[in-house]
Write a protein that holds these residues in place. Sequence first.
Motif, mmCIF file in Angstrom:
data_model
loop_
_atom_site.group_PDB
_atom_site.id
_atom_site.type_symbol
_atom_site.label_atom_id
_atom_site.label_comp_id
_atom_site.label_asym_id
_atom_site.label_seq_id
_atom_site.Cartn_x
_atom_site.Cartn_y
_atom_site.Cartn_z
ATOM 1 N N LYS A 1 0.908 -1.239 -0.124
ATOM 2 C CA LYS A 1 -0.060 0.177 0.066
ATOM 3 C C LYS A 1 0.777 1.332 -0.060
ATOM 4 N N VAL A 2 2.170 1.252 0.278
ATOM 5 C CA VAL A 2 3.135 2.183 0.480
ATOM 6 C C VAL A 2 4.206 2.268 -0.754
ATOM 7 N N LYS B 1 3.810 7.315 -3.986
ATOM 8 C CA LYS B 1 2.757 7.656 -3.228
ATOM 9 C C LYS B 1 3.216 8.739 -2.118
ATOM 10 N N TYR C 1 -6.258 11.866 -6.945
ATOM 11 C CA TYR C 1 -7.268 11.316 -5.935
ATOM 12 C C TYR C 1 -8.856 11.547 -6.083
ATOM 13 N N GLU D 1 -9.755 8.815 -0.406
ATOM 14 C CA GLU D 1 -8.755 8.124 -0.799
ATOM 15 C C GLU D 1 -7.472 8.498 -0.333
ATOM 16 N N TYR D 2 -7.417 10.173 -0.500
ATOM 17 C CA TYR D 2 -6.092 10.799 0.174
ATOM 18 C C TYR D 2 -5.976 10.643 1.644
ATOM 19 N N GLU E 1 -4.438 6.675 1.930
ATOM 20 C CA GLU E 1 -2.952 6.737 1.463
ATOM 21 C C GLU E 1 -2.161 7.435 2.553
ATOM 22 N N SER F 1 0.633 5.358 4.998
ATOM 23 C CA SER F 1 2.173 5.835 4.983
ATOM 24 C C SER F 1 2.574 6.073 6.474
ATOM 25 N N ASP G 1 5.302 -2.773 3.209
ATOM 26 C CA ASP G 1 5.129 -1.360 3.405
ATOM 27 C C ASP G 1 6.130 -0.943 4.371
#
Length: 400
Positions: free
Chosen positions: A277-278, A282, A313, A318-319, A322, A326, A379
């Motif tokens: 995911k990271v 991104k 995005y 969604e922003y 993410e 992170s 990640d």
Amino acid sequence: MEERKGFDFQQFINDSRDVLLSPKDFFPQLALSGGLGEPLIKVLIYGALAGLFNMIWSFMHIGGAFGGAFGGAFGIGALFTTIIGALIGAFIMGVIFLILSSICGGNTDYEANFRVAVALMVVYPISAFLNVLGGLSYWLSTLVGLAVNLYALYILYHGLTIALKGKEETARVVGYVLAGLLILSMLIAGATRQAAKTFTGYGTSRFEKRINEFEKIAKEMEKSAKEDYKSILEDLEAQDDVLVDDADMDVSMAKPKSFPYEAADYAKDWFVKGELKVTEEKIEKLIEVTKELKMLEKDQQAEQLKIIEIYGYSGVEEYQKEYLASIMAFEGLKGLVALQKLMDASSAEQKAAEAFTFDQAIESTVKQTFATGNVTRSDVDVAFENWNRLVELSKLSQGD
């Protein structure tokens, strides 16, 4: 009707009034031939009036909620866009009227149908003017827009049956079908709007609330991580084991020379199974968009949402997803670093850590971080490679 030379503006005003107020009396005297020059001038006037209203409303950040048969144009270039749209739309409407007239057994000459379509475009600037209601109430604007378009269908019925000599019964059925489609479109638009609001969880005010909640979560998460890790890192920190890029950087933000492999292996069952995911891309994008968001005031929700969408995005959800992924991966990584330092410490230091339950605190925090953020081992690897960039992202969440 005798053909007039030149364009009679007073007659244009009279015709516009008559087609609106008394279409039964207007269409029997409508000229169905004489060239496209005069009707095109009418289109330009109607388009200019509609464009003027659209331009004014766009400067006021007001948009129409229900465009109906004639739609709407918005933005800084609304005036010219609307005029061009009116010209293109007039020719398209001429074709549509030709098809409808053919269905009703009426006149199939294109110019005749084009002139009837242009007469109906008197509704265009009226619809544009009423877009201002969108700034007051979505449903008020929707209902008024629907009423305007239904009245346009009433005018259309008289144009088909009187000017184009279509069969009344067939024209009535066509009118009912078009009216049903308009109402169905309104209901679908309303349902979609409500579903979108429910799914995304924000309107104008909700957007601000979600941003505030998001910032609060990020700050609390950072504060909690520092409280859990910092005292341990300060006690166990060996200056030759750390690479410090910034003299003012907190010790908990300093990047170790090597990845905490032993700690990661010890914590292998804490990681969540799933896709990466990271990524570096991104993280870089998150830094850029967060910097721009920090330059805006809290009440600039529309501008905030625009920035988020510009960066690709779909919305704030969604922003936020993410961003938290992170940050969680980074906080979990820092926990592993602290755990690694305990593993590398002397027996006396390890016993002291156990006495003060430092080891349990670290393990508990890392487990919760991994579980909450759905952090995978991959990640954490990416987070280590981008340590300093994630330090920058973390500081942005605190307003540093």
